[in-house]
Write a protein that holds these residues in place. Structure first.
Motif, PDB file in Angstrom:
ATOM      1  N   PHE A  80       0.834  -1.213   0.000  1.00 17.41           N
ATOM      2  CA  PHE A  80       0.000   0.000   0.000  1.00 17.41           C
ATOM      3  C   PHE A  80       0.862   1.255   0.000  1.00 17.41           C
ATOM      4  O   PHE A  80       0.952   1.946  -0.995  1.00 17.41           O
ATOM      5  N   ASP A  81       1.487   1.577   1.136  1.00 21.17           N
ATOM      6  CA  ASP A  81       2.368   2.744   1.172  1.00 21.17           C
ATOM      7  C   ASP A  81       3.528   2.461   2.119  1.00 21.17           C
ATOM      8  O   ASP A  81       3.740   1.326   2.548  1.00 21.17           O
TER       9      ASP A  81
ATOM     10  N   LYS B 212      -6.757  -1.320   6.273  1.00 20.63           N
ATOM     11  CA  LYS B 212      -5.336  -0.982   6.367  1.00 20.63           C
ATOM     12  C   LYS B 212      -4.774  -1.510   7.675  1.00 20.63           C
ATOM     13  O   LYS B 212      -5.475  -1.582   8.678  1.00 20.63           O
ATOM     14  N   VAL B 213      -3.503  -1.849   7.644  1.00 24.60           N
ATOM     15  CA  VAL B 213      -2.802  -2.245   8.859  1.00 24.60           C
ATOM     16  C   VAL B 213      -1.396  -1.658   8.807  1.00 24.60           C
ATOM     17  O   VAL B 213      -0.733  -1.695   7.764  1.00 24.60           O
ATOM     18  N   LYS B 214      -0.975  -1.066   9.919  1.00 27.58           N
ATOM     19  CA  LYS B 214       0.411  -0.621   9.997  1.00 27.58           C
ATOM     20  C   LYS B 214       1.326  -1.831   9.865  1.00 27.58           C
ATOM     21  O   LYS B 214       1.032  -2.900  10.402  1.00 27.58           O
TER      22      LYS B 214
ATOM     23  N   LEU C 245      -2.293  -2.997   2.626  1.00 31.45           N
ATOM     24  CA  LEU C 245      -3.707  -3.059   2.290  1.00 31.45           C
ATOM     25  C   LEU C 245      -4.223  -4.466   2.589  1.00 31.45           C
ATOM     26  O   LEU C 245      -3.581  -5.457   2.214  1.00 31.45           O
ATOM     27  N   LEU C 246      -5.354  -4.563   3.275  1.00 26.79           N
ATOM     28  CA  LEU C 246      -5.980  -5.843   3.588  1.00 26.79           C
ATOM     29  C   LEU C 246      -7.254  -5.992   2.756  1.00 26.79           C
ATOM     30  O   LEU C 246      -8.030  -5.043   2.624  1.00 26.79           O
ATOM     31  N   VAL C 247      -7.479  -7.186   2.204  1.00 24.84           N
ATOM     32  CA  VAL C 247      -8.663  -7.434   1.371  1.00 24.84           C
ATOM     33  C   VAL C 247      -9.226  -8.814   1.706  1.00 24.84           C
ATOM     34  O   VAL C 247      -8.481  -9.790   1.795  1.00 24.84           O
ATOM     35  N   SER C 248     -10.536  -8.877   1.895  1.00 26.78           N
ATOM     36  CA  SER C 248     -11.190 -10.160   2.150  1.00 26.78           C
ATOM     37  C   SER C 248     -12.644 -10.083   1.703  1.00 26.78           C
ATOM     38  O   SER C 248     -13.164  -9.005   1.412  1.00 26.78           O
ATOM     39  N   CYS C 249     -13.298 -11.235   1.633  1.00 24.25           N
ATOM     40  CA  CYS C 249     -14.734 -11.259   1.345  1.00 24.25           C
ATOM     41  C   CYS C 249     -15.371 -12.436   2.067  1.00 24.25           C
ATOM     42  O   CYS C 249     -14.704 -13.417   2.402  1.00 24.25           O
TER      43      CYS C 249
END
Length: 335
Positions: free
Chosen positions: A39-40, A144-146, A45-49
């Protein structure tokens, strides 16, 4: 071979083969609570469904549309919490039978919007289609996660304390009330357990506090399929073993009373029932007393020590001097 023979997790293992074709764009793929993408400089970046299907995950006659909407988003937020992160946006795809009223769907979305407003999460898109049989809801969540707060199932270390953030078996007990609706169960117990099953709360505040405390938090998972199953996921991913202390697994008074009424062990609900959406994780044993003290000071609830990690593979239940090997059982869609 049919799906019942291979099971849900065997199917996932098979489907996960040969899925990554650009390694530069993914840090963690299939195999944890969410995918992790670049991400940065400071964050991933976290993504799930997650998908909810009528008659499989909810019954319209037992859940309000508001509760259905709330739960469909809550289970996705739980996955983000289990990675150490915070949700930022969701996309909602919904399949709707043509016989459903607009007012009913509007109430589902009110539930979704309520939990999103509570945690300052945006609804940014999705899809709507007609469904030939029952409501289908699929939510995709972004978070988001640090980088310093990312906690994978594979991060456990031998000698860690195994903990959970709350009482277990409540959701499975609530499901039993639905299945035994004719039973005379005290209203206070019924309301408490049905709330736990129909409107679960993700542990976002819990992970915010745990991240703030400092170093020492290692592996994390959320309890969606049952304590035994989630402990196995950590053990397998970290290539260690886990001992769970039978007398330290937290079970609410309400769940214990229902177990007495139904002549069923509430421990089974805790180990194999699922949908409690508490966190299970591991913390460095030298740091756990400090974590427990700070957690209780800030949240006012207990961080339960329920076991330890060991160098012998497997997950075991310790009951006095007895050591029982626990199967990987948990909720399996094809089991």
């Amino acid at each position: 071979m049919n799906l019942k023979d291979i099971g849900e997790f065997g199917l996932i293992t098979r489907l996960a083969e040969n899925c990554i074709f650009n390694k530069n764009e993914v840090l963690v793929g299939i195999g944890d609570d969410t995918a992790v993408l670049p991400f940065d400089q400071d964050n991933h970046l976290l993504v799930s469904c997650d998908m909810l299907i009528e008659k499989m995950h909810f019954l319209r006659e037992m859940s309000s549309p508001f509760q259905i909407g709330y739960k469909s988003v809550a289970v996705n937020f739980s996955d983000i919490a289990a990675m150490g992160g915070w949700p930022t946006s969701i996309l909602i795809s919904i399949g709707i039978p043509k016989s459903i009223s607009f007012e009913y769907i509007d109430e589902i979305y009110k539930g979704m919007k309520n939990i999103c407003q509570k945690y300052s999460v945006n609804i940014i898109g999705g899809d709507t289609v007609a469904s030939p049989d029952g409501i289908v809801i699929n939510v995709t969540v972004l978070g988001k996660v640090k980088k310093t707060n990312l906690h994978l199932r594979s991060h456990a270390k031998v000698g860690d304390v195994v903990f959970t953030t709350g009482t277990l078996g409540n959701s499975a007990a609530g499901l039993q009330i639905i299945k035994n609706i004719q039973l005379d169960i005290p209203l206070k117990i019924k309301d408490y357990l049905l709330q736990k099953h129909l409107s679960p709360e993700p542990c976002l505040e819990d992970i915010r506090i745990l991240n703030k405390i400092g170093l020492g938090l290692n592996a994390l998972n959320d309890i969606s399929d049952g304590l035994a199953s989630e402990a196995w996921e950590i053990a397998d991913a970290s290539q260690i073993g886990i001992e769970l202390y039978r007398d330290k697994i937290p079970i609410s008074e309400e769940t214990q009373i229902l177990g007495q009424i139904l002549k069923t062990s509430p421990l089974d609900w805790a180990l194999y029932g699922g949908e409690d959406f508490q966190l299970i994780g591991t913390i460095d044993k030298t740091q756990f007393p400090f974590y427990a003290e700070e957690f209780k000071k800030e949240k006012g609830t207990v961080l339960f020590e329920i076991g330890r990690t060991i160098d012998i593979p497997g997950v075991f239940l310790i009951n006095n001097e007895e050591k029982v090997y626990l199967n990987k059982s948990g909720f399996d869609h094809f089991g």
